[in-house]
Design a protein around this motif. Sequence first.
Motif, PDB file in Angstrom:
ATOM      1  N   LEU A  12      43.423  50.020  38.904  1.00  0.00           N
ATOM      2  CA  LEU A  12      42.237  50.492  39.596  1.00  0.00           C
ATOM      3  C   LEU A  12      41.040  49.735  39.030  1.00  0.00           C
ATOM      4  O   LEU A  12      40.864  49.659  37.804  1.00  0.00           O
ATOM      5  CB  LEU A  12      42.064  51.999  39.373  1.00  0.00           C
ATOM      6  CG  LEU A  12      40.883  52.672  40.053  1.00  0.00           C
ATOM      7  CD1 LEU A  12      40.993  52.567  41.574  1.00  0.00           C
ATOM      8  CD2 LEU A  12      40.819  54.135  39.635  1.00  0.00           C
ATOM      9  N   PHE A  13      40.256  49.182  39.935  1.00  0.00           N
ATOM     10  CA  PHE A  13      39.071  48.421  39.547  1.00  0.00           C
ATOM     11  C   PHE A  13      37.831  49.109  40.086  1.00  0.00           C
ATOM     12  O   PHE A  13      37.841  49.658  41.180  1.00  0.00           O
ATOM     13  CB  PHE A  13      39.146  46.990  40.107  1.00  0.00           C
ATOM     14  CG  PHE A  13      40.235  46.175  39.490  1.00  0.00           C
ATOM     15  CD1 PHE A  13      39.973  45.350  38.416  1.00  0.00           C
ATOM     16  CD2 PHE A  13      41.534  46.235  39.970  1.00  0.00           C
ATOM     17  CE1 PHE A  13      40.977  44.598  37.831  1.00  0.00           C
ATOM     18  CE2 PHE A  13      42.546  45.491  39.402  1.00  0.00           C
ATOM     19  CZ  PHE A  13      42.266  44.672  38.331  1.00  0.00           C
ATOM     20  N   ARG A  14      36.759  49.075  39.319  1.00  0.00           N
ATOM     21  CA  ARG A  14      35.461  49.608  39.756  1.00  0.00           C
ATOM     22  C   ARG A  14      34.594  48.426  40.177  1.00  0.00           C
ATOM     23  O   ARG A  14      34.607  47.383  39.523  1.00  0.00           O
ATOM     24  CB  ARG A  14      34.788  50.347  38.612  1.00  0.00           C
ATOM     25  CG  ARG A  14      33.397  50.846  39.000  1.00  0.00           C
ATOM     26  CD  ARG A  14      32.892  51.860  38.058  1.00  0.00           C
ATOM     27  NE  ARG A  14      33.764  53.019  38.220  1.00  0.00           N
ATOM     28  CZ  ARG A  14      33.655  54.125  37.517  1.00  0.00           C
ATOM     29  NH1 ARG A  14      32.738  54.233  36.613  1.00  0.00           N
ATOM     30  NH2 ARG A  14      34.470  55.135  37.702  1.00  0.00           N
ATOM     31  N   LEU A  21      31.827  40.438  27.740  1.00  0.00           N
ATOM     32  CA  LEU A  21      32.944  39.714  27.140  1.00  0.00           C
ATOM     33  C   LEU A  21      34.127  40.649  26.936  1.00  0.00           C
ATOM     34  O   LEU A  21      33.956  41.804  26.542  1.00  0.00           O
ATOM     35  CB  LEU A  21      32.546  39.121  25.788  1.00  0.00           C
ATOM     36  CG  LEU A  21      31.620  37.920  25.803  1.00  0.00           C
ATOM     37  CD1 LEU A  21      31.296  37.501  24.378  1.00  0.00           C
ATOM     38  CD2 LEU A  21      32.220  36.774  26.560  1.00  0.00           C
ATOM     39  N   GLY A  22      35.311  40.142  27.205  1.00  0.00           N
ATOM     40  CA  GLY A  22      36.521  40.899  26.974  1.00  0.00           C
ATOM     41  C   GLY A  22      36.955  41.804  28.116  1.00  0.00           C
ATOM     42  O   GLY A  22      38.063  42.326  28.097  1.00  0.00           O
ATOM     43  N   GLN A  23      36.088  42.005  29.111  1.00  0.00           N
ATOM     44  CA  GLN A  23      36.478  42.846  30.239  1.00  0.00           C
ATOM     45  C   GLN A  23      37.579  42.174  31.053  1.00  0.00           C
ATOM     46  O   GLN A  23      37.586  40.961  31.233  1.00  0.00           O
ATOM     47  CB  GLN A  23      35.295  43.123  31.170  1.00  0.00           C
ATOM     48  CG  GLN A  23      34.299  44.108  30.651  1.00  0.00           C
ATOM     49  CD  GLN A  23      33.153  44.341  31.620  1.00  0.00           C
ATOM     50  OE1 GLN A  23      32.748  43.455  32.359  1.00  0.00           O
ATOM     51  NE2 GLN A  23      32.600  45.543  31.580  1.00  0.00           N
ATOM     52  N   ILE A  24      38.492  43.001  31.556  1.00  0.00           N
ATOM     53  CA  ILE A  24      39.510  42.542  32.498  1.00  0.00           C
ATOM     54  C   ILE A  24      38.899  42.731  33.878  1.00  0.00           C
ATOM     55  O   ILE A  24      38.441  43.831  34.218  1.00  0.00           O
ATOM     56  CB  ILE A  24      40.815  43.352  32.373  1.00  0.00           C
ATOM     57  CG1 ILE A  24      41.328  43.347  30.934  1.00  0.00           C
ATOM     58  CG2 ILE A  24      41.854  42.848  33.376  1.00  0.00           C
ATOM     59  CD1 ILE A  24      41.740  42.001  30.399  1.00  0.00           C
ATOM     60  N   VAL A  25      38.866  41.661  34.674  1.00  0.00           N
ATOM     61  CA  VAL A  25      38.171  41.699  35.958  1.00  0.00           C
ATOM     62  C   VAL A  25      39.034  41.168  37.098  1.00  0.00           C
ATOM     63  O   VAL A  25      39.925  40.341  36.893  1.00  0.00           O
ATOM     64  CB  VAL A  25      36.845  40.899  35.898  1.00  0.00           C
ATOM     65  CG1 VAL A  25      35.830  41.580  35.000  1.00  0.00           C
ATOM     66  CG2 VAL A  25      37.069  39.467  35.433  1.00  0.00           C
ATOM     67  N   LEU A  26      38.744  41.658  38.283  1.00  0.00           N
ATOM     68  CA  LEU A  26      39.316  41.156  39.520  1.00  0.00           C
ATOM     69  C   LEU A  26      38.303  40.159  40.074  1.00  0.00           C
ATOM     70  O   LEU A  26      37.123  40.484  40.219  1.00  0.00           O
ATOM     71  CB  LEU A  26      39.543  42.300  40.504  1.00  0.00           C
ATOM     72  CG  LEU A  26      40.090  41.943  41.873  1.00  0.00           C
ATOM     73  CD1 LEU A  26      41.505  41.365  41.756  1.00  0.00           C
ATOM     74  CD2 LEU A  26      40.090  43.164  42.779  1.00  0.00           C
ATOM     75  N   VAL A  27      38.766  38.939  40.352  1.00  0.00           N
ATOM     76  CA  VAL A  27      37.869  37.845  40.733  1.00  0.00           C
ATOM     77  C   VAL A  27      38.327  37.235  42.047  1.00  0.00           C
ATOM     78  O   VAL A  27      39.514  37.029  42.271  1.00  0.00           O
ATOM     79  CB  VAL A  27      37.876  36.751  39.634  1.00  0.00           C
ATOM     80  CG1 VAL A  27      37.033  35.559  40.038  1.00  0.00           C
ATOM     81  CG2 VAL A  27      37.402  37.314  38.317  1.00  0.00           C
ATOM     82  N   ARG A  28      37.370  36.942  42.914  1.00  0.00           N
ATOM     83  CA  ARG A  28      37.647  36.165  44.114  1.00  0.00           C
ATOM     84  C   ARG A  28      37.378  34.702  43.748  1.00  0.00           C
ATOM     85  O   ARG A  28      36.258  34.233  43.773  1.00  0.00           O
ATOM     86  CB  ARG A  28      36.773  36.627  45.282  1.00  0.00           C
ATOM     87  CG  ARG A  28      37.057  35.884  46.570  1.00  0.00           C
ATOM     88  CD  ARG A  28      36.444  36.538  47.793  1.00  0.00           C
ATOM     89  NE  ARG A  28      37.264  37.682  48.197  1.00  0.00           N
ATOM     90  CZ  ARG A  28      36.911  38.967  48.061  1.00  0.00           C
ATOM     91  NH1 ARG A  28      35.746  39.289  47.547  1.00  0.00           N
ATOM     92  NH2 ARG A  28      37.704  39.940  48.450  1.00  0.00           N
ATOM     93  N   LEU A  34      42.389  35.895  45.014  1.00  0.00           N
ATOM     94  CA  LEU A  34      42.162  37.059  44.152  1.00  0.00           C
ATOM     95  C   LEU A  34      43.033  36.953  42.909  1.00  0.00           C
ATOM     96  O   LEU A  34      44.251  36.829  43.008  1.00  0.00           O
ATOM     97  CB  LEU A  34      42.494  38.348  44.890  1.00  0.00           C
ATOM     98  CG  LEU A  34      41.427  38.889  45.829  1.00  0.00           C
ATOM     99  CD1 LEU A  34      41.931  40.138  46.528  1.00  0.00           C
ATOM    100  CD2 LEU A  34      40.129  39.176  45.108  1.00  0.00           C
ATOM    101  N   ILE A  35      42.394  37.000  41.750  1.00  0.00           N
ATOM    102  CA  ILE A  35      43.107  36.906  40.477  1.00  0.00           C
ATOM    103  C   ILE A  35      42.559  37.953  39.511  1.00  0.00           C
ATOM    104  O   ILE A  35      41.432  38.430  39.674  1.00  0.00           O
ATOM    105  CB  ILE A  35      43.005  35.500  39.841  1.00  0.00           C
ATOM    106  CG1 ILE A  35      41.533  35.096  39.615  1.00  0.00           C
ATOM    107  CG2 ILE A  35      43.715  34.458  40.701  1.00  0.00           C
ATOM    108  CD1 ILE A  35      41.345  33.789  38.867  1.00  0.00           C
ATOM    109  N   VAL A  36      43.346  38.301  38.514  1.00  0.00           N
ATOM    110  CA  VAL A  36      42.929  39.228  37.460  1.00  0.00           C
ATOM    111  C   VAL A  36      42.927  38.440  36.159  1.00  0.00           C
ATOM    112  O   VAL A  36      43.943  37.867  35.766  1.00  0.00           O
ATOM    113  CB  VAL A  36      43.881  40.434  37.368  1.00  0.00           C
ATOM    114  CG1 VAL A  36      43.474  41.359  36.217  1.00  0.00           C
ATOM    115  CG2 VAL A  36      43.917  41.201  38.685  1.00  0.00           C
ATOM    116  N   LYS A  37      41.786  38.412  35.494  1.00  0.00           N
ATOM    117  CA  LYS A  37      41.630  37.655  34.253  1.00  0.00           C
ATOM    118  C   LYS A  37      40.702  38.394  33.301  1.00  0.00           C
ATOM    119  O   LYS A  37      40.048  39.364  33.668  1.00  0.00           O
ATOM    120  CB  LYS A  37      41.050  36.256  34.520  1.00  0.00           C
ATOM    121  CG  LYS A  37      41.918  35.367  35.383  1.00  0.00           C
ATOM    122  CD  LYS A  37      43.178  34.961  34.670  1.00  0.00           C
ATOM    123  CE  LYS A  37      44.078  34.119  35.552  1.00  0.00           C
ATOM    124  NZ  LYS A  37      45.372  33.890  34.970  1.00  0.00           N
ATOM    125  N   CYS A  38      40.596  37.882  32.099  1.00  0.00           N
ATOM    126  CA  CYS A  38      39.731  38.415  31.060  1.00  0.00           C
ATOM    127  C   CYS A  38      38.503  37.498  30.917  1.00  0.00           C
ATOM    128  O   CYS A  38      38.642  36.271  30.920  1.00  0.00           O
ATOM    129  CB  CYS A  38      40.515  38.454  29.747  1.00  0.00           C
ATOM    130  SG  CYS A  38      39.583  39.086  28.353  1.00  0.00           S
TER     131      CYS A  38
END
Length: 89
Positions: A12-14, A21-28, A34-38
């Motif tokens: 689940l992403f907000r 820094l260090g957050q795990i994020v969903l990125v376009r 769409l990828i998930v990275k730190c």
Amino acid sequence: MAPLLPDGAFALFRKRSEIKLGQIVLVRHPRFGLIVKCICSIELDGVSLKGLSSASTSTERLGRIKPENIVGRLIWHDGQCDALYGPQI
């Protein structure tokens, strides 16, 4: 984003607000979709990302992304890997 989020994991992403820094994020990502990275660095010319797996696309290959390409930050996942890494929230 293995090993934190193995294939088939629920996450689940907000919606994006402040990035840190260090957050795990969903990125376009403009090249990879769409990828998930730190987030590994935040500079004037963009944000650098990294994966947690040795098989992840390198930070250099991902390049810097614009902050507006960050869709959201991870706030919950189904905990499949908490025993190894502890809670990630």
